[in-house]
Design a protein around this motif. Structure first.
Motif, PDB file in Angstrom:
ATOM      1  N   ASP A  62      48.816 155.366  72.716  1.00 31.58           N
ATOM      2  CA  ASP A  62      47.802 156.411  72.688  1.00 31.58           C
ATOM      3  C   ASP A  62      46.836 156.222  73.852  1.00 31.58           C
ATOM      4  OD1 ASP A  62      49.007 157.280  70.414  1.00 31.58           O
ATOM      5  OD2 ASP A  62      47.477 156.514  69.037  1.00 31.58           O
ATOM      6  N   GLY A  63      46.306 157.322  74.335  1.00 33.31           N
ATOM      7  CA  GLY A  63      45.342 157.265  75.432  1.00 33.31           C
ATOM      8  C   GLY A  63      45.978 157.593  76.766  1.00 33.31           C
ATOM      9  N   ARG A  64      45.272 157.236  77.839  1.00 33.81           N
ATOM     10  CA  ARG A  64      45.733 157.545  79.198  1.00 33.81           C
ATOM     11  C   ARG A  64      46.442 156.341  79.814  1.00 33.81           C
ATOM     12  NH1 ARG A  64      41.374 160.950  78.747  1.00 33.81           N
ATOM     13  NH2 ARG A  64      41.707 163.027  79.637  1.00 33.81           N
ATOM     14  N   PHE A 113      48.650 161.549  79.099  1.00 34.46           N
ATOM     15  CA  PHE A 113      47.657 161.428  78.021  1.00 34.46           C
ATOM     16  C   PHE A 113      48.354 161.670  76.697  1.00 34.46           C
ATOM     17  CE2 PHE A 113      43.944 163.329  75.590  1.00 34.46           C
ATOM     18  CZ  PHE A 113      43.406 162.088  75.295  1.00 34.46           C
ATOM     19  N   ASP A 138      47.791 161.979  72.737  1.00 36.28           N
ATOM     20  CA  ASP A 138      46.706 162.304  71.813  1.00 36.28           C
ATOM     21  C   ASP A 138      47.278 162.448  70.404  1.00 36.28           C
ATOM     22  OD1 ASP A 138      44.092 162.744  71.282  1.00 36.28           O
ATOM     23  OD2 ASP A 138      43.935 164.668  72.308  1.00 36.28           O
ATOM     24  N   SER A 146      41.266 164.126  70.391  1.00 35.19           N
ATOM     25  CA  SER A 146      40.214 164.334  71.387  1.00 35.19           C
ATOM     26  C   SER A 146      39.527 165.681  71.217  1.00 35.19           C
ATOM     27  CB  SER A 146      40.791 164.228  72.802  1.00 35.19           C
ATOM     28  OG  SER A 146      41.748 165.243  73.031  1.00 35.19           O
TER      29      SER A 146
END
Length: 318
Positions: free
Chosen positions: A93-95, A121, A123, A163
């Motif tokens: 998860d995340g960038r 990315f 999410d 997000s």
């Protein structure tokens, strides 16, 4: 047999030389007429193996692929036979930045991929319950006052990428009064908004509507009063109170004239400063939505206000 023997063996050295000459000429022609060449092809990267329960997006999705092959291969190959893929199956998860996998047609050699990695990315999908706020718009008929507006739901579920879903602070529904002169009910759509009342895209609301019930009355009066925050307890150690802001700072109340004439302020429910967690103080400000205290025989259409509590660090030695 004698006939075939003569064909193959007669002038044999000459025939061998002819074959060698033809072979050399063939290679010469092929190298000059069908040489090996290089080219750069721009392709859009496709995401594959996207896991359930997550939204995966590329912040940029085009790469340049530099390849080498015989000219004839370029002429006989369609551009969509060059593929660029990014496997999303096991991404965190995340960038992150992830390598692109390039798939080439037969006969092509990969020289370079630019850029070799792309920002991705991931999410996760999130669900949460969010409070509903009904907002009357317009005016009832002349001589009629809005007495109350209520919904068949107090909360609804917001579903979407974390997000985006985490930005939703409430659900609002606009209830048009449209010069009505009697009580009425109406389905109105729910809109997910953030703390600045901006609609948040890419999320869904379930259910999508709320049934608003509107009560109208004659002979009631309206008045604007100031909202007064009620604070109790102490801030976390090392912090002191700077100022308190309320939005809206004033609010409209409705009721019998002799009742509302006595009111100058309306108080919020208690806000216990000792329950504020330091990690929830952002840039020195703790924000919270608070209900107004009910007052008998007084109607407040929107009973929720936002309170911003500004803090500052205590000076050492104090």
């Amino acid at each position: 047999m004698t006939f075939f023997h003569r064909i193959f063996h007669r002038n044999l050295p000459v025939k061998i030389m002819a074959i060698l000459t033809a072979t050399v000429l063939w290679f010469y022609v092929m190298n000059n007429q069908n040489p090996s060449v290089e080219a750069t092809i721009k392709r859009e990267v496709q995401l594959v193996n996207i896991p359930d329960g997550k939204v995966v997006s590329l912040e940029e999705n085009k790469i340049n692929i530099r390849v080498r092959a015989l000219r004839s291969y370029f002429m006989s190959t369609a551009s969509n036979e060059f593929r660029a893929e990014l496997d999303a199956e096991d991404l965190p998860d995340g960038r992150t930045r992830e390598r692109v996998n390039v798939i080439l047609p037969h006969g092509f050699e990969l020289i370079e991929v630019n850029p070799p990695e792309l920002p991705v990315f991931v999410d996760p999908i999130e669900k949460k319950l969010v409070d509903i706020r009904l907002i009357p718009t317009g005016s009832p008929a002349e001589g009629i006052t809005l007495a109350s507006v209520s919904g068949d739901l107090e909360q609804a579920e917001v579903i979407g990428p974390a997000s985006r879903a985490r930005q939703v602070s409430r659900l609002i529904a606009y209830v048009p009064l449209n010069r009505h002169d009697t009580d009425f009910s109406q389905q109105v759509p729910l809109l997910p908004v953030n703390s600045q009342s901006r609609v948040i895209e890419d999320v869904t609301v379930s259910p999508t509507v709320v049934v608003a019930s509107v009560q109208l009355a004659r002979g009631l009066s309206k008045k604007i009063v100031t909202v007064s925050p009620v604070l109790t307890g102490q801030l976390p150690e090392g912090l002191s109170l700077d100022k308190v802001s309320i939005n809206p700072a004033k609010i409209e109340i409705t009721g019998q004239k002799e009742v509302i004439d006595k009111l100058q302020t309306i108080a919020t429910r208690e806000i216990d400063l000792s329950e504020i967690e330091p990690e929830n103080i952002i840039n020195g400000i703790f924000s919270v939505n608070v209900l107004l205290r009910p007052i008998q025989d007084v109607v407040v259409i929107d009973r929720t206000v936002k309170v911003d509590i500004s803090t500052k660090e205590k000076a050492q030695g104090k």
